[in-house]
Every structure is written in C-alpha cells, then in structure tokens.
Design an enzyme around this catalytic site. Structure first.
Site, PDB file in Angstrom:
ATOM      1  NE  ARG A  76      -1.755   1.925   3.458  1.00 41.26           N
ATOM      2  CZ  ARG A  76      -1.481   1.755   4.751  1.00 41.26           C
ATOM      3  NH1 ARG A  76      -1.951   0.724   5.406  1.00 41.26           N
ATOM      4  NH2 ARG A  76      -0.721   2.610   5.398  1.00 41.26           N
ATOM      5  CE1 TYR A 127       1.388   2.437   8.636  1.00 41.31           C
ATOM      6  CE2 TYR A 127       0.274   4.143   9.911  1.00 41.31           C
ATOM      7  CZ  TYR A 127       0.363   3.362   8.774  1.00 41.31           C
ATOM      8  OH  TYR A 127      -0.561   3.504   7.780  1.00 41.31           O
ATOM      9  CG  HIS A 184      -5.884   2.333   6.601  1.00 44.91           C
ATOM     10  ND1 HIS A 184      -6.099   1.078   6.085  1.00 44.91           N
ATOM     11  CD2 HIS A 184      -7.037   2.680   7.243  1.00 44.91           C
ATOM     12  CE1 HIS A 184      -7.321   0.678   6.414  1.00 44.91           C
ATOM     13  NE2 HIS A 184      -7.901   1.630   7.107  1.00 44.91           N
TER      14      HIS A 184
HETATM   15  C1  LIG Z   1     -14.723  -5.751  11.888  1.00 52.54           C
HETATM   16  C2  LIG Z   1     -13.887  -4.512  11.769  1.00 52.54           C
HETATM   17  N1  LIG Z   1     -12.890  -4.307  12.657  1.00 52.54           N
HETATM   18  C3  LIG Z   1     -12.119  -3.204  12.552  1.00 52.54           C
HETATM   19  C4  LIG Z   1     -12.348  -2.286  11.560  1.00 52.54           C
HETATM   20  C5  LIG Z   1     -11.454  -1.050  11.441  1.00 52.54           C
HETATM   21  N2  LIG Z   1     -10.551  -1.239  10.297  1.00 52.54           N
HETATM   22  C6  LIG Z   1     -10.793  -0.628   9.129  1.00 52.54           C
HETATM   23  S1  LIG Z   1      -9.661  -1.008   7.976  1.00 52.54           S
HETATM   24  C7  LIG Z   1      -8.809  -2.002   9.031  1.00 52.54           C
HETATM   25  C8  LIG Z   1      -7.559  -2.714   8.585  1.00 52.54           C
HETATM   26  C9  LIG Z   1      -7.801  -3.690   7.499  1.00 52.54           C
HETATM   27  O1  LIG Z   1      -6.585  -4.116   6.972  1.00 52.54           O
HETATM   28  P1  LIG Z   1      -6.494  -5.121   5.783  1.00 52.54           P
HETATM   29  O2  LIG Z   1      -7.527  -6.180   5.913  1.00 52.54           O
HETATM   30  O3  LIG Z   1      -5.088  -5.568   5.678  1.00 52.54           O
HETATM   31  O4  LIG Z   1      -6.918  -4.282   4.498  1.00 52.54           O
HETATM   32  P2  LIG Z   1      -6.288  -2.951   3.876  1.00 52.54           P
HETATM   33  O5  LIG Z   1      -6.967  -1.805   4.563  1.00 52.54           O
HETATM   34  O6  LIG Z   1      -4.824  -2.963   4.102  1.00 52.54           O
HETATM   35  O7  LIG Z   1      -6.651  -2.977   2.434  1.00 52.54           O
HETATM   36  C10 LIG Z   1      -9.417  -2.018  10.284  1.00 52.54           C
HETATM   37  C11 LIG Z   1      -8.914  -2.768  11.446  1.00 52.54           C
HETATM   38  C12 LIG Z   1     -13.412  -2.523  10.663  1.00 52.54           C
HETATM   39  N3  LIG Z   1     -13.699  -1.692   9.654  1.00 52.54           N
HETATM   40  N4  LIG Z   1     -14.160  -3.654  10.773  1.00 52.54           N
END
Ligand SMILES: Cc1ncc(C[n+]2csc(CCOP(=O)(O)OP(=O)(O)O)c2C)c(N)n1
Length: 364
Positions: free
Chosen positions: A258, A271, A262
C-alpha cells in the site's frame, strides 16, 4: 511404533511473470490479446489517476474519507480480467480499479465516497456486491453465493477480495472452511499489502505466507507477485477455470504494498519508514507493465502521454459534473433508516431543520 512424518503437501507455489524491470518470462506469458493488454494499461492508469484526484479533492474538503489504492493496480486489474459479467464480484473498500473495470462510473465512485446515496447503486449487467467496510464480513457471504451457484447447478464463479488484516478475522476462517467442504466456486483473493492500518503483516500473522491459510483449509493456494499484472491475470484465470469446472475454491495471496496512507485520515509516516516505501517504488506495477508493453512495441512514451491526457480530461469533466451534483443535504441524516419514518424520528428531523434554518438566518 517409531515417530513418522505425515506429508500434508504443504508447498506454496510462487508466481511472477514480469521481473522488476518489466521483462516477461516467455514461457509463462499468458499471451493476452493486444487490445486487452492496452485496455488493462488504461484502467491501471485510470485507477491511479482517480486516486490522485480524489486525494486532492479530499484535501480541499470536497471528498469524504476514503482508502487510496496506489501500488495495488495490478492486483485489481489482473484479477478482475478473467471474470465474466454474470460472475459475482464481492469487493473490499480498496477496489476502485476492479470496480471501474466492471462498469462502475467515475461519477458514481466520486458520489459514493463523498457520501451521496446515488453513488451506491450497482452497475447494470454485472453481478457485483456492495463493497464491505466491516473487515472480512463479506467473505462468508461470498461463499454463500458460491454454495447457491452449486445448488442451482450454475457455472458462475465468485471473486472476493480482502486484506491481510481481514485474513485474521474469524469470519474469513469460517468462510474458507465452508468453501473447501462444499467445493464452492470461490476465488479468495487476499491482497497482502503489508499493513492492516498501522500493524505490519509480521505482527499479526504467525505464517510466512498467507497462502498457508488456504492450504490449511484444504484448497489449492498460491503466492503471486501482486505488482505483476500478468501474473495476477494468469493466476486468477487458473483459479476461475478450476471453479468453473466445479473443482472448488482457490486461495491467492497477492503480495503487494500500500503506497499511500491507509485512508485519508491516516499518517503512515508514524509507523513505517520512507526507505521501505522507496523499496516498493522500484516494483511499481504500472512502470513494469509499461516496460513490457514498450518492449512488445504496443506502446511508446507518446502513447502513454496520450492515454494519460485523455484520462485527465475524463476526470476533469467528471469532477465538474460531481461539483454540480454534490450539494449537501443534511436532512438526509434522518432518511433511509426506516421504510416508514416513525413519528419520533420525524419530530427530531423537523426540530433539526428548524435549528438549521435559524442558524443560517443568523449567519452562523
Ligand atoms: C470488523 C472490523 N474491525 C475493525 C475495523 C477497522 N478497520 C478498518 S480497515 C482495518 C484494517 C484492514 O486491513 P487489511 O484487511 O489488511 O486491508 P487494507 O486496509 O490494508 O486494504 C481495520 C482494522 C473494521 N472496519 N471492521
């Protein structure tokens, strides 16, 4: 009885077709038609430029919080290519590229991420699910779709994409197990972009490759260079063919990075190091693909500039249309919760609108 070993066949195949300088392994090149290759390039560039435009708009207060996807264009376009319109696509929130390919318009994506309900309508003629913000929650639903395809005797497949962070959710494990047991025609595309917000992959997973997850549940799994659009296309095509032959699911770990924050509400400098980002810049998926296209004589610098200029113009026009439509409608906060609004909520809405009128009249 002496101790013995039990071979569970834990070998993860790794696929890369373009090297980092964009040279293709001729034996593995999927030999896609020239028009398809050029369309893929255009959509990768469009995805990136839409991202850039939306970040600018967000910084100017014209766009809501959203999740940029710079660096992940090859995963998006390579994986969506083998899907037919009647197949199902269940996207995560970082999937603009694949959504554009499926027929979502730029106008729609701008409205959606600025919070206008008009943006949420699904495009005609394709079986797309709404994107999921609740991490991993769409994956069991995608498996349910796959099981229903089997039940009805169809030959469609389901592509569902999610992140490395999502792979740690219980929902995803349950989904993988059901898919393996019921041989659901699902392609699990895990975009390992290195981070789940601020948590690096190594701090949230005990496995060395997420492809082990698929193997653990009993399905063919492989690790693919996610910055190589040809490898992504070839791997997904293989998985789609397997699913269509009713041979069940496949797990693909797309290893990528990425490049941006985020979401627009995040500051990645807190980080991760600039040095890490610079290392991945050298593997840029668009740059590598352009080198390949140039080496095949399909595109030159002038051609790339022309495509880029056409896209910029398309985005400029879409932004102007968006500006004309994106008129704030604060009263909508109360709408869409009930088919028939209860009187209690209707009273709150009246009170809120009256307060708003008064504040405007007083110039607040
Ligand atoms: C069930 C849930 N827990 C926490 C969140 C908060 N949250 C949003 S994005 C994220 C990280 C997701 O990371 P990843 O699956 O690696 O996908 P990326 O964003 O890197 O594409 C989190 C913890 C959420 N949206 N839904």
């Amino acid at each position: 009885m002496p101790r013995k070993t039990f071979d569970i066949g834990l070998v993860v195949e790794e696929l890369s077709i373009l090297d980092e300088s964009g040279r293709a392994d001729a034996a593995l090149d999927p030999k896609l038609p020239e028009a398809t290759l050029l369309k893929m390039h255009r959509f990768m560039l469009l995805t990136r430029k839409l991202d850039e435009r939306m970040i600018m708009m967000q910084r100017q207060g014209q766009m809501g919080t959203f999740a940029p996807g710079r660096g992940q264009e090859a995963v998006q376009i390579g994986s969506i290519l083998p899907l037919r319109s009647e197949d199902w696509y269940s996207p995560s929130y970082r999937s603009f590229g694949a959504q554009l390919w499926r027929g979502w318009t730029i106008d729609q994506l701008l409205l959606l991420w600025a919070g206008y309900f008009e943006g949420f309508g699904l495009p005609e003629g394709v079986n797309d699910m709404p994107m999921s913000i609740v991490i991993g929650s769409h994956v069991p639903v995608a498996v349910g779709l796959g099981m229903s395809i089997n039940y009805r005797g169809g030959d469609q497949v389901v592509l569902v994409n999610f992140g490395d962070g999502a792979s740690s959710e219980g929902d995803v494990s349950e989904a993988l197990n059901f898919a393996a047991v019921y041989k659901a025609p699902v392609i699990f595309l895990c975009e390992n972009n290195g981070y789940a917000i601020s948590v690096p992959f190594q701090k949230q997973c005990g496995v060395r490759s997420l492809a082990q997850r698929g193997i653990g549940f009993g399905m063919p799994s492989l690790r693919v260079d996610g910055n190589d659009v040809l490898a992504m296309a070839a791997a997904t095509q293989e998985a789609v063919d397997r699913a269509r032959r009713h041979e069940g699911p496949t797990f693909i770990e797309a290893v990528t990075f990425r490049m941006e924050m985020h979401t627009t509400a995040d500051d990645p400098k807190v980080y991760r190091s600039d040095e890490e980002v610079r290392r991945w810049e050298k593997k840029d998926p668009i740059m590598r693909f352009e080198t390949y296209l140039k080496s095949r004589g399909l595109l030159n610098d002038a051609g790339i500039d022309r495509v880029a200029a056409e896209i910029e113009e398309e985005l400029r026009v879409a932004r102007d249309r968006f500006a004309a439509r994106a008129v704030q409608r604060p009263e909508e906060v109360f709408d869409f919760h009930y088919a028939v609004m209860p009187e209690e909520l209707a009273a709150q809405k009246r009170e809120y609108l009256a307060d708003l009128q008064q504040a405007l009249a007083e110039g607040k």
